[in-house]
Design a protein around this motif. Structure first.
Motif, PDB file in Angstrom:
ATOM      1  N   SER A  77      -4.451  -6.570  -2.821  1.00  0.00           N
ATOM      2  CA  SER A  77      -3.287  -5.802  -2.366  1.00  0.00           C
ATOM      3  C   SER A  77      -3.659  -4.326  -2.230  1.00  0.00           C
ATOM      4  CB  SER A  77      -2.146  -5.944  -3.376  1.00  0.00           C
ATOM      5  OG  SER A  77      -1.737  -7.292  -3.483  1.00  0.00           O
ATOM      6  N   SER A 114      -7.966  -1.994  -0.851  1.00  0.00           N
ATOM      7  CA  SER A 114      -7.217  -3.005  -1.590  1.00  0.00           C
ATOM      8  C   SER A 114      -8.026  -3.526  -2.766  1.00  0.00           C
ATOM      9  CB  SER A 114      -6.844  -4.175  -0.675  1.00  0.00           C
ATOM     10  OG  SER A 114      -6.031  -3.744   0.399  1.00  0.00           O
ATOM     11  N   TRP A 132      -4.458  -4.068  -7.844  1.00  0.00           N
ATOM     12  CA  TRP A 132      -3.399  -3.231  -7.295  1.00  0.00           C
ATOM     13  C   TRP A 132      -2.213  -4.083  -6.865  1.00  0.00           C
ATOM     14  CZ3 TRP A 132      -6.731   0.399  -3.657  1.00  0.00           C
ATOM     15  CH2 TRP A 132      -7.566   1.192  -4.464  1.00  0.00           C
ATOM     16  N   THR A 133      -1.111  -3.420  -6.594  1.00  0.00           N
ATOM     17  CA  THR A 133       0.113  -4.101  -6.149  1.00  0.00           C
ATOM     18  C   THR A 133       0.638  -3.428  -4.883  1.00  0.00           C
ATOM     19  OG1 THR A 133       1.492  -2.681  -7.541  1.00  0.00           O
ATOM     20  CG2 THR A 133       0.750  -4.774  -8.491  1.00  0.00           C
ATOM     21  N   TRP A 193      -5.329   2.992 -10.737  1.00  0.00           N
ATOM     22  CA  TRP A 193      -3.953   2.581 -10.461  1.00  0.00           C
ATOM     23  C   TRP A 193      -2.999   3.039 -11.561  1.00  0.00           C
ATOM     24  CZ3 TRP A 193      -2.758   1.505  -5.802  1.00  0.00           C
ATOM     25  CH2 TRP A 193      -1.549   0.863  -5.470  1.00  0.00           C
ATOM     26  N   LEU A 239       6.542  -7.781  -3.990  1.00  0.00           N
ATOM     27  CA  LEU A 239       5.094  -7.710  -4.173  1.00  0.00           C
ATOM     28  C   LEU A 239       4.654  -6.380  -4.783  1.00  0.00           C
ATOM     29  CD1 LEU A 239       3.958  -9.472  -0.878  1.00  0.00           C
ATOM     30  CD2 LEU A 239       3.994 -10.381  -3.196  1.00  0.00           C
ATOM     31  N   GLY A 240       5.610  -5.602  -5.277  1.00  0.00           N
ATOM     32  CA  GLY A 240       5.254  -4.385  -5.994  1.00  0.00           C
ATOM     33  C   GLY A 240       5.685  -3.107  -5.335  1.00  0.00           C
ATOM     34  N   LYS A 289       4.218   2.777  -2.919  1.00  0.00           N
ATOM     35  CA  LYS A 289       2.969   2.757  -3.670  1.00  0.00           C
ATOM     36  C   LYS A 289       1.848   3.522  -2.985  1.00  0.00           C
ATOM     37  CE  LYS A 289       3.778   0.206  -7.369  1.00  0.00           C
ATOM     38  NZ  LYS A 289       5.253   0.246  -7.329  1.00  0.00           N
ATOM     39  N   THR A 299      -7.669  -6.584  -6.250  1.00  0.00           N
ATOM     40  CA  THR A 299      -6.887  -7.559  -7.010  1.00  0.00           C
ATOM     41  C   THR A 299      -6.190  -6.887  -8.192  1.00  0.00           C
ATOM     42  OG1 THR A 299      -8.856  -8.115  -8.313  1.00  0.00           O
ATOM     43  CG2 THR A 299      -8.379  -9.503  -6.393  1.00  0.00           C
TER      44      THR A 299
END
Length: 377
Positions: free
Chosen positions: A226, A233, A237-238, A45, A270-271, A295, A235
């Motif tokens: 995410s 996905s 990541w955003t 990431w 949320l990013g 993203k 935890t």
């Protein structure tokens, strides 16, 4: 394997699993497994480019009629998590409280219709955009669908004690939600004749979505995976994954001007946005990449994945040196993966290759193949 979509399958991306009850699931083992894989995810990431591999364990029943039984859904998804550990990958699987795709639209008075063996459906209640705008929607958490979704999340969290990654429910874009409110043919006319009213409706749907996302996050807490739903996905990541399949029903420029702002509004807290459309959206690549804070984006890249899969793979080379992740779903054998990646991957891309290999042995070969191809170029 035949290089075409198998229309006899209920779900071309699904895997058969054996259900496991929470009291029989090995939480310690899966926690350790995700801890190791999340190290790769966290590093990936932060990097501007690279490749990871995700062997998705999608259980067809959980994303169809089976969502009606939250206990059964959890058991099947736990079976999927357990099975996933047999397949070599870089990104762990997660639990999803999926309960149809009419969640936000239910704020306008609709409720699900259940047909045997089918995912829940929602019929339109209005004939015009004026009727929709005149209606005072409920908060999603106060609807039958919203309450059931929150109950499902609460059940998942209670049974797993917050030890497993859990995503938000399937998030649909305002452009997708509209089809549950009034006829799409009328809506498409409104995008040309009443654009200001369309923007007003999108903004109202965005606000409803934001508030319901907050309710979900209160329950999930730090276990949140995410961007969620059909995306790889973590935890670590955003971003928020958002299904936006109707994007390819309007012109690219129209999408950027009218639809993208509400997606950005929902996802920014949320990013940032994470885009998905089924079908062939190669002609929309350049406008998708113009979304603020993007993203990740997701697409189908083999005929076995989607009957209308992307065919102009070279168009996606535009993702090079953007830092935006391309979530690349490829149903097919090793040769299919090799052929598609040879056309897709160029140095400077940031990609998660999603595989659906039938055996751990085939997955092992695919893992070596993908990393080898992407390191050679």
């Amino acid at each position: 394997m035949a290089r075409q979509f198998d229309n006899k399958l209920a779900d071309s991306q699904s895997t058969q699993v054996e259900p496991i009850s929470p009291d029989r699931f090995d939480f310690d083992r899966y926690e350790e497994y995700t801890k190791e894989l999340n190290k790769h995810c966290a590093d990936f990431w932060k990097q501007p480019s690279g490749v990871l591999i995700y062997r998705r364990m999608r259980v067809a029943e959980c994303f169809s009629y089976g969502c009606r039984d939250m206990k059964r859904s959890l058991q099947l998804q736990l079976g999927a998590l357990d099975k996933s550990m047999l397949f070599k990958a870089d990104v762990p699987n997660f639990l999803e409280p999926w309960y149809g795709i009419g969640t936000i639209a239910s704020a306008f008075g609709g409720d699900y219709i259940w047909h045997e063996g089918q995912a829940p459906a929602l019929t339109t209640r209005f004939q015009t955009i004026d009727e929709v705008l005149a209606y005072e929607p409920k908060e999603v958490a106060q609807t039958n669908i919203g309450r059931n979704t929150l109950d499902m999340i609460e059940y998942f969290m209670e049974q797993t004690k917050g030890r497993l990654p859990v995503s938000l429910t399937d998030t649909q874009s305002p452009l997708n939600m509209v089809g549950h409110l009034y006829p799409l043919d009328q809506f498409f006319m409104d995008t040309m004749m009443e654009p200001e009213k369309v923007l007003q409706l999108f903004d109202r749907l965005a606000d409803l979505s934001i508030r319901f996302n907050k309710e979900q996050i209160k329950l999930i807490g730090p276990a949140l995976a995410s961007p969620g739903h059909g995306f790889a996905s973590s935890t670590q990541w955003t971003g928020l994954g958002m299904s936006d399949d109707n994007a390819i029903m309007i012109a690219p420029e129209q999408y950027l001007e009218m639809a993208a702002p509400s997606v950005e509004k929902i996802c920014t807290p949320l990013g940032g946005p994470v885009f998905h459309s089924c079908g062939d959206w190669a002609g929309w690549v350049k406008v998708v990449l113009q979304m603020k804070g993007l993203k990740m984006a997701d697409g189908a890249f083999s005929p076995q994945t989607d009957p209308g899969a992307n065919t102009n793979l070279e168009a996606f080379n535009s993702f090079t040196n953007t830092g935006v992740v391309l979530n690349t779903r490829i149903v097919g054998d090793l040769e299919t993966i090799r052929e598609q990646l040879t056309r897709l991957w160029v140095p400077g891309m940031k990609m998660v290759v999603v595989t659906y290999c039938e055996t751990p042995e085939e997955q092992e070969e695919a893992y070596r193949l993908i990393h080898g191809l992407c390191q050679q170029q």
